[in-house]
Design a protein around this motif. Structure first.
Motif, PDB file in Angstrom:
ATOM      1  N   ARG A   1       0.844  -1.205   0.000  1.00  0.00           N
ATOM      2  CA  ARG A   1       0.000   0.000   0.000  1.00  0.00           C
ATOM      3  C   ARG A   1       0.868   1.240   0.000  1.00  0.00           C
ATOM      4  NH1 ARG A   1      -3.387  -2.617   3.796  1.00  0.00           N
ATOM      5  NH2 ARG A   1      -2.310  -1.582   5.501  1.00  0.00           N
ATOM      6  N   LEU A   2       1.939   1.193   0.803  1.00  0.00           N
ATOM      7  CA  LEU A   2       2.823   2.352   0.880  1.00  0.00           C
ATOM      8  C   LEU A   2       3.485   2.600  -0.467  1.00  0.00           C
ATOM      9  CD1 LEU A   2       4.208   4.546   2.548  1.00  0.00           C
ATOM     10  CD2 LEU A   2       5.941   2.874   3.202  1.00  0.00           C
ATOM     11  N   ALA A   3       3.943   1.523  -1.100  1.00  0.00           N
ATOM     12  CA  ALA A   3       4.574   1.681  -2.408  1.00  0.00           C
ATOM     13  C   ALA A   3       3.597   2.313  -3.389  1.00  0.00           C
ATOM     14  CB  ALA A   3       5.066   0.330  -2.926  1.00  0.00           C
ATOM     15  N   GLY A   4       2.356   1.871  -3.340  1.00  0.00           N
ATOM     16  CA  GLY A   4       1.347   2.430  -4.229  1.00  0.00           C
ATOM     17  C   GLY A   4       1.123   3.908  -3.964  1.00  0.00           C
ATOM     18  N   LEU A   5       1.026   4.248  -2.687  1.00  0.00           N
ATOM     19  CA  LEU A   5       0.808   5.641  -2.311  1.00  0.00           C
ATOM     20  C   LEU A   5       1.949   6.517  -2.821  1.00  0.00           C
ATOM     21  CD1 LEU A   5      -0.631   7.888  -0.700  1.00  0.00           C
ATOM     22  CD2 LEU A   5       0.629   7.144   1.311  1.00  0.00           C
ATOM     23  N   LEU A   6       3.181   6.046  -2.639  1.00  0.00           N
ATOM     24  CA  LEU A   6       4.334   6.852  -3.043  1.00  0.00           C
ATOM     25  C   LEU A   6       4.424   6.997  -4.557  1.00  0.00           C
ATOM     26  CD1 LEU A   6       7.007   5.595  -0.491  1.00  0.00           C
ATOM     27  CD2 LEU A   6       5.637   7.668  -0.415  1.00  0.00           C
ATOM     28  N   ARG A   7       4.083   5.953  -5.281  1.00  0.00           N
ATOM     29  CA  ARG A   7       4.125   6.060  -6.747  1.00  0.00           C
ATOM     30  C   ARG A   7       3.050   7.032  -7.234  1.00  0.00           C
ATOM     31  NH1 ARG A   7       4.403   0.421  -6.862  1.00  0.00           N
ATOM     32  NH2 ARG A   7       2.307   0.398  -7.755  1.00  0.00           N
ATOM     33  N   ARG A   8       1.857   6.935  -6.627  1.00  0.00           N
ATOM     34  CA  ARG A   8       0.766   7.859  -6.998  1.00  0.00           C
ATOM     35  C   ARG A   8       1.196   9.279  -6.711  1.00  0.00           C
ATOM     36  NH1 ARG A   8      -2.716   4.725  -4.191  1.00  0.00           N
ATOM     37  NH2 ARG A   8      -2.962   6.243  -2.509  1.00  0.00           N
ATOM     38  N   TRP A   9       1.819   9.463  -5.547  1.00  0.00           N
ATOM     39  CA  TRP A   9       2.252  10.786  -5.147  1.00  0.00           C
ATOM     40  C   TRP A   9       3.259  11.344  -6.146  1.00  0.00           C
ATOM     41  CZ3 TRP A   9       0.280  14.025  -1.767  1.00  0.00           C
ATOM     42  CH2 TRP A   9       1.019  15.145  -1.407  1.00  0.00           C
ATOM     43  N   ALA A  10       4.229  10.516  -6.519  1.00  0.00           N
ATOM     44  CA  ALA A  10       5.242  10.973  -7.471  1.00  0.00           C
ATOM     45  C   ALA A  10       4.613  11.290  -8.818  1.00  0.00           C
ATOM     46  CB  ALA A  10       6.323   9.907  -7.629  1.00  0.00           C
ATOM     47  N   ALA A  11       3.672  10.460  -9.240  1.00  0.00           N
ATOM     48  CA  ALA A  11       3.074  10.649 -10.556  1.00  0.00           C
ATOM     49  C   ALA A  11       2.368  11.996 -10.657  1.00  0.00           C
ATOM     50  CB  ALA A  11       2.085   9.519 -10.842  1.00  0.00           C
TER      51      ALA A  11
END
Lengths: 223, 284, 237
Positions: B198-208
């Protein structure tokens, strides 16, 4: 109110809220101040005859010793919880942080002093002329808190922080102690007290050290 | 050998599923640019001339063994430490001269949650929101609590929360003021697999969303999940970079190729002068 | 580089010799040349060392103030070394001031210590800068210690005039205070002795400052080398 003022209020409100919830500092300071008064009674045998001469000193020693305990906690708590980084990370003016901590210390110390003054009057059966004494204690506390907040930040970064704060603080606040004791003595009608412009001295000390503290604080906090 | 480029020229079909990247990131000016960062502690140099660029839209990971200087570098980038030498420019602003303005642009999640234990999550967030002058604070606090799925527990005192919950509130604190640069120091420690994902997903979304994210980690597998590029730090200097090339295992392969150890190298000190003892076994 | 290089060493040596020569002259003048004080007798001769020591102590702490401000502005270690050195010398001079003041007072007032304005202020000064030395020793990291020291160096000196004022008001009518002031109509021999003694004290301060700053530089290098060895890595100088 500018952003600077808002930041001070935010930090001050947070500190007061925390103090209200835990009452850590206030309890420690109150108990210690009362203990100092009682200890002085045992040590000096404070009869009514001597209270006029010795009384102001006893009061001020209690205030300074107890205040030092409260001041020592200013940054120890933030550092132990690691939250000091959170404050430094934010776009928070270091002078604003200093003033907020100063005001927080001032308020808590004022509460401690009010109770101590009351206890002092009761325990030693002393008639207090309140307005000048309250003013004196308040002015002295501002100076004490200004230097104490700055030195507390320094001391909390060293080994033996409990020792470091009093060692640094006491010599520098000698003018506050002398001025406070003498002015209180004059207010209490002490024949040996010198009637000099002590309150002006205290105001001068306060102005200088609040300014100096606000300017130098960032140098203490940076890493 | 994985190509040592930013991967911008890779055909979409070769990128891992769910992986988004801004196509313009390779050519745009970096959001964060660090040059020649040195940091001395007493006689020892913890960082010796590190250069680093972070572009908007990318999430990169900083890897290295214990003592490589990852945390030190992160703290320098976050303005918590003054570099002994070097320059950092964030969104066109020099950190040395405009520290306060720059701090608004950075969010940090460190080892400690930076939360007041005796205040609730909401109270902590409201406090930080005021420090950062966040507009529409109440709405924003609810929004970030929702993002980290802590809305229900928002009024509990932080001291009564588990480490994982505190970590989530800490993340909420870091993104509260919507900083374009987000720095995280080993945020995956102590999280279970699902939470890590979930954290990885959140961080990728944030970066995108046109932001720059820098994550340090010990763990190559998680690094692959979250980042598109890896910078490898060793004894205070950057030894190389590895970029995602669409294959699974790009980071593990790239890291080993650069660093040259057979088994998990991330827990062993690399300096031969120390006698090469591997005192730690496995990631922290 | 540290002050063991040729040019610095010879300057230090010259300063040292000048100091020794002048001190001997001052001693002779104080003992033989200066007039005998009718009231205070032979003990009054200590005055010729007590006063210059006291003045140089304050000068030393003023130098600490300047070095502290310069350090915070430039962050160059040389300013911190000067501050550290000047604090130590200042504490030494302050200690000597207190001791000579005490010796001076004993035969006259029949007491080893008196709470008059000047001695009390000097005592507080002593505590401030002893606190500085303690602070530095309790702050292991050099750069942090330099910053803290600089802040203390500034705060500590600013309080000196305020402190002096408060102590003087506290002891306004104390008779001893008057005796410590030089009489306005001092005979020329006394003034000459005092001036020579002042010059000797000034040279002593400069010599000690130069030597001590060099020593601090060597110590700093030593510390850095020790820490490099401890961390076991190859680091840059």
């Amino acid at each position: 109110m500018g952003a600077f003022g808002r930041q001070i209020v935010a930090v001050l409100a947070k500190d007061l809220l925390l103090e209200w919830r835990t009452k850590d500092a206030l309890t420690a300071m109150l108990v210690f101040a009362l203990l100092v008064l009682v200890t002085f009674d045992f040590a000096l045998d404070l009869r009514p005859e001597v209270m006029g001469v010795v009384g102001p000193g006893v009061l001020w020693v209690a205030v300074v010793f107890s205040g030092t305990i409260g001041l020592g906690r200013t940054f120890a708590a933030e550092r132990d919880a690691g939250t000091l980084d959170g404050l430094l990370l934010a776009p928070l003016d270091r002078s604003a942080l200093f003033l907020a901590k100063l005001l927080g210390n001032l308020i808590v110390m004022a509460i401690m002093e009010a109770v101590t003054l009351l206890a002092f009057a009761i325990m030693f059966n002393v008639q207090l002329d309140l307005p000048p004494i309250v003013l004196t204690v308040l002015l002295g506390t501002i100076g004490l808190a200004a230097v104490g907040t700055l030195f507390s930040a320094i001391a909390s970064h060293t080994r033996a922080r409990e020792v470091m704060l009093p060692v640094l603080l006491f010599p520098v606040i000698v003018p506050v102690l002398i001025g406070g004791v003498q002015a209180t003595g004059v207010a209490l009608g002490n024949p040996v007290a010198r009637d000099m412009p002590w309150l002006s001295l205290l105001v001068g000390f306060d102005a200088v050290y609040v300014a100096v503290g606000a300017i130098l604080f960032e140098y203490v906090l940076e890493e | 050998m994985p190509p040592l480029t930013s991967g911008a020229g890779i055909a979409p079909s070769h990128r891992p599923v769910g992986f988004h990247m801004s196509i313009s990131s390779a050519s745009a000016t970096p959001l964060l640019s660090a040059r020649g960062i040195m940091r001395r502690f007493g006689g020892a140099l913890a960082l010796r001339g590190v250069d680093l660029d972070l572009h908007a839209g990318e999430c990169i990971t900083l890897l290295g063994p214990n003592g490589a200087g990852k945390t030190t570098l992160l703290r320098v980038l976050a303005t918590l430490l003054r570099p002994t030498a070097g320059r950092i420019v964030i969104a066109g602003r020099d950190v040395g001269h405009e520290a306060a303005a720059v701090r608004r642009l950075i969010g940090l999640v460190g080892h400690l949650p930076l939360l007041y234990p005796d205040l609730s999550a909401r109270e902590n967030l409201r406090f930080y929101g005021k420090l950062y002058d966040v507009p529409h604070l109440s709405n924003r606090v609810e929004a970030v609590l929702d993002e980290v799925q802590m809305t229900a527990a928002g009024d509990r005192p932080v001291r009564a929360m588990s480490r994982g919950m505190q970590q989530r509130i800490s993340l909420a604190r870091a993104i509260l003021h919507e900083p374009p640069v987000l720095l995280l120091d080993e945020p995956d420690t102590g999280l279970d697999d699902a939470a890590q994902g979930r954290l990885a997903g959140l961080l990728r979304r944030w970066a995108a969303a046109d932001r720059a994210v820098l994550v340090t980690t010990h763990r190559l597998e998680w690094g692959e999940q979250v980042a598109s590029r890896a910078v490898i730090l060793r004894e205070g200097a950057v030894v190389g970079e590895v970029a995602a090339d669409g294959r699974a295992g790009w980071l593990v392969d790239g890291y080993r190729a650069l660093v040259g150890e057979a088994d998990d190298p991330l827990s062993r000190p690399l300096s031969p002068a120390r006698g090469g003892e591997g005192t730690d076994v496995g990631p922290a | 580089m540290i002050a063991s290089s040729g040019a610095n060493a010879s300057l230090n040596a010259k300063l040292g010799w000048a100091t020794i020569v002048l001190t001997v002259i001052a001693l002779c003048m104080a003992i033989f040349y200066a007039p005998m004080d009718r009231v205070q007798g032979i003990a009054q001769r200590i005055y010729y060392f007590h006063v210059p020591m006291a003045i140089m102590a304050y000068v030393a702490f003023f130098v600490v103030l300047v070095a502290s401000v310069m350090y915070l502005r430039t962050r160059e270690m040389k300013w911190d070394r000067r501050a550290r050195a000047s604090v130590e010398i200042g504490v030494l001079f302050t200690t000597l001031t207190l001791i000579t003041g005490s010796i001076y007072g004993k035969p006259i007032w029949n007491t080893w210590w008196t709470w008059d304005a000047r001695l009390t202020s000097t005592l507080v000064l002593w505590f401030i800068y002893v606190g500085y030395i303690m602070l530095r020793s309790y702050t292991p990291e050099l750069e942090q210690g330099a910053r803290f020291g600089a802040v203390l160096g500034i705060v500590g000196f600013i309080v000196v005039p305020i402190n002096y004022m408060s102590v003087t008001w506290w002891r306004t009518l104390h008779p001893e205070a008057i005796i410590l002031q030089p009489t306005p109509a001092a005979p020329p021999a006394a003034t000459e002795t005092l001036l020579v003694s002042m010059l000797a004290a000034f040279l002593l301060y400069c010599w000690l400052l130069a030597a001590r700053t060099g020593l601090e530089a060597a110590r700093d290098e030593n510390r850095e080398l020790e820490q490099e060895l401890a961390t076991g890595g190859a680091t840059y100088a």
